[in-house]
Design an enzyme around this catalytic site. Structure first.
Site, PDB file in Angstrom:
ATOM      1  CE  LYS A  22      -5.501   3.175  -3.338  1.00 51.76           C
ATOM      2  NZ  LYS A  22      -6.211   1.884  -3.174  1.00 51.76           N
ATOM      3  CG  ASN A  23      -2.086   0.505  -2.746  1.00 57.85           C
ATOM      4  OD1 ASN A  23      -3.300   0.372  -2.625  1.00 57.85           O
ATOM      5  ND2 ASN A  23      -1.524   0.853  -3.899  1.00 57.85           N
ATOM      6  NE  ARG A  93      -8.540  -7.252  -4.985  1.00 61.95           N
ATOM      7  CZ  ARG A  93      -8.921  -8.403  -5.514  1.00 61.95           C
ATOM      8  NH1 ARG A  93     -10.181  -8.599  -5.805  1.00 61.95           N
ATOM      9  NH2 ARG A  93      -8.040  -9.349  -5.768  1.00 61.95           N
ATOM     10  CG  ASP A 117      -9.489   0.751  -8.954  1.00 62.10           C
ATOM     11  OD1 ASP A 117     -10.283   1.643  -8.645  1.00 62.10           O
ATOM     12  OD2 ASP A 117      -8.276   0.814  -8.731  1.00 62.10           O
ATOM     13  CG  ASP A 312      -1.793   1.043  -9.064  1.00 65.00           C
ATOM     14  OD1 ASP A 312      -2.472   0.275  -9.765  1.00 65.00           O
ATOM     15  OD2 ASP A 312      -1.850   1.045  -7.819  1.00 65.00           O
ATOM     16  CG  MET A 334       0.238  -6.692 -13.487  1.00 65.08           C
ATOM     17  SD  MET A 334       0.691  -5.873 -11.948  1.00 65.08           S
ATOM     18  CE  MET A 334      -0.246  -6.808 -10.750  1.00 65.08           C
TER      19      MET A 334
END
Length: 428
Positions: A22-23, A93, A117, A312, A334
């Site tokens: 996804k990223n 995002r 998120d 994540d 984070m």
């Protein structure tokens, strides 16, 4: 609207193929703006976030065509608008990634602050720092106004190793005049994917995979055909799910080198796997016991930039630890709100002490019981789903839109693996 209903107590069993990362998909989609020529992307996951990114492309004038499942053709012959629709940017995002590509292609971009998120403050300062040094003027007045007369190479030191800020800077620098050096750059596999794709388009980027990137600006980029890599966060989620439910799973299409940063942390919970080529198998014979540090000290699972353990996966590890004998500290550094979902795990019977917004002590194993849960973000959502699959009785999860932003065909896949999960329609 719909919710998930899960009957716990059923181990997963079977084989899945890893979805595309996804990223990596989000910046690669945004990068298609950098050329007038066609860009063909393979292995794009069919999830909510990629759908929103394609909708943004259409809104600014791109032609978007799905060739087949997970395969897309994008052509941005002209830019009809440099203003991103606010109803779309607030959903994902990754919408901020159009700042770098639109600046390089059209010299400006206007957008509302990006959504995504709800896991605490998510800074955009690093994006501003990098883009300003490349020659961008930025106005903030309830929305972001990026503009430039000419992008020029610069020696940039990022104030944090931000993934999306690195990606924005790389896209902008690819068409900037001169040489750009990015120090303290993020180096995650998805950052490597966008750099490799840009190089296929004619960019000149070196240092890919390291924390120092060098970009020689070029006058023009051309089209390309690129296949993004597997989603190692999804893979880690399935590893945790198999271990927690005492199941067995084989995951196809992995990159073995991307599993190395996960291995040590999972081993602290007694979880291992075997790799054969591009297949990873988690056996159902795991000895789920915490492996204490030297001197019988409580071990710590903490996240850090790549090649450290991914942030994540900390939510998933928190749930998995509830099914493991022993005590472990989960330290998520984070995001100051990411660990707040543990109150729901506690209500299900988990023995967790939330020390502060970043640290939780988990003691296991715990018998969890079903509950009504609400997913606050993608990773907490999948963690709650794993908890429900371990629990005694029935659970219901609301706001599953958040989960579906990051996991492709999730319910169908879990049903095929033997999980007792179904979708129910609700009003609202």
């Amino acid at each position: 609207m719909h919710e998930y209903v899960i009957e716990g107590g059923y181990p997963i069993q079977g084989t899945v193929t890893a979805s595309g990362n996804k990223n990596a998909a989000l910046p690669c989609i945004a990068a298609a703006v950098l050329t007038e020529e066609p860009v063909i992307l393979h292995n794009i996951p069919e999830i909510r976030d990629t759908g929103v990114m394609f909708d943004i492309l259409k809104a600014i004038g791109a032609e978007v065509e799905q060739l087949s499942k997970n395969n897309w053709k994008i052509q941005c012959k002209k830019i009809s608008s440099t203003s991103l629709p606010s109803e779309l940017t607030k959903k994902v995002r990754g919408s901020i990634l159009f700042a770098g590509s639109l600046l390089a292609r059209a010299g400006k971009c206007e957008m509302m602050p990006p959504g995504g998120d709800v896991i605490g403050r998510r800074r955009v300062d690093t994006h501003f720092l990098a883009l300003e040094q490349l020659g961008t003027k930025i106005a903030v007045n309830g929305h972001f106004d990026f503009s430039t007369n000419k992008l020029a190479g610069a020696d940039i030191f990022l104030d944090e190793a931000s993934v999306t800020a690195t990606e924005n800077a790389v896209m902008a620098a690819s068409l900037a005049e001169g040489t750009t050096i990015i120090q303290n750059a993020a180096s995650e596999p998805h950052v490597q994917d966008i750099c490799n794709m840009l190089n296929l388009m004619g960019a000149k980027i070196t240092g890919v995979g390291s924390n120092i990137l060098k970009i020689e600006g070029v006058k023009k980029l051309h089209g390309c055909e690129y296949t993004i890599g597997p989603d190692y966060i999804e893979i880690g989620s399935y590893i945790g799910m198999a271990a927690a439910t005492k199941g067995k799973i084989t995951i196809k299409g992995i990159r073995p080198e991307e599993m190395r940063p996960l291995k040590n942390s999972f081993a602290k919970l007694g979880i291992s796997w075997r790799i054969d080529g591009d297949e990873l198998t988690v056996p159902n014979t795991q000895d789920l016991k915490v492996n204490n540090d030297i001197g019988n000290a409580i071990p710590k699972i903490d996240d850090m930039p790549w090649p450290g353990f991914p942030a994540d996966l900390t939510s998933i590890m928190t749930v998995v630890a509830t099914q493991v004998e022993g005590t472990v500290l989960i330290f998520e550094k984070m995001f100051e709100s990411r660990m707040f979902f543990v109150d729901k795990l506690i209500s299900m019977g988990a023995k967790i002490t939330l020390c502060d917004p970043h640290r939780a002590v988990v003691c296991g194993p715990c018998m969890l019981h079903g509950d009504h849960l609400v997913s606050p973000d993608i990773r907490a959502g999948i963690a709650m789903l794993i908890a429900a699959m371990c629990a005694h009785g029935e659970s219901r999860i609301s706001n599953v839109y958040q989960i579906e932003r990051g996991y492709e065909d999730l319910v169908t896949t879990l049903q095929e693996l033997g999980a007792h999960i179904k979708i129910v329609e609700v009003e609202g």
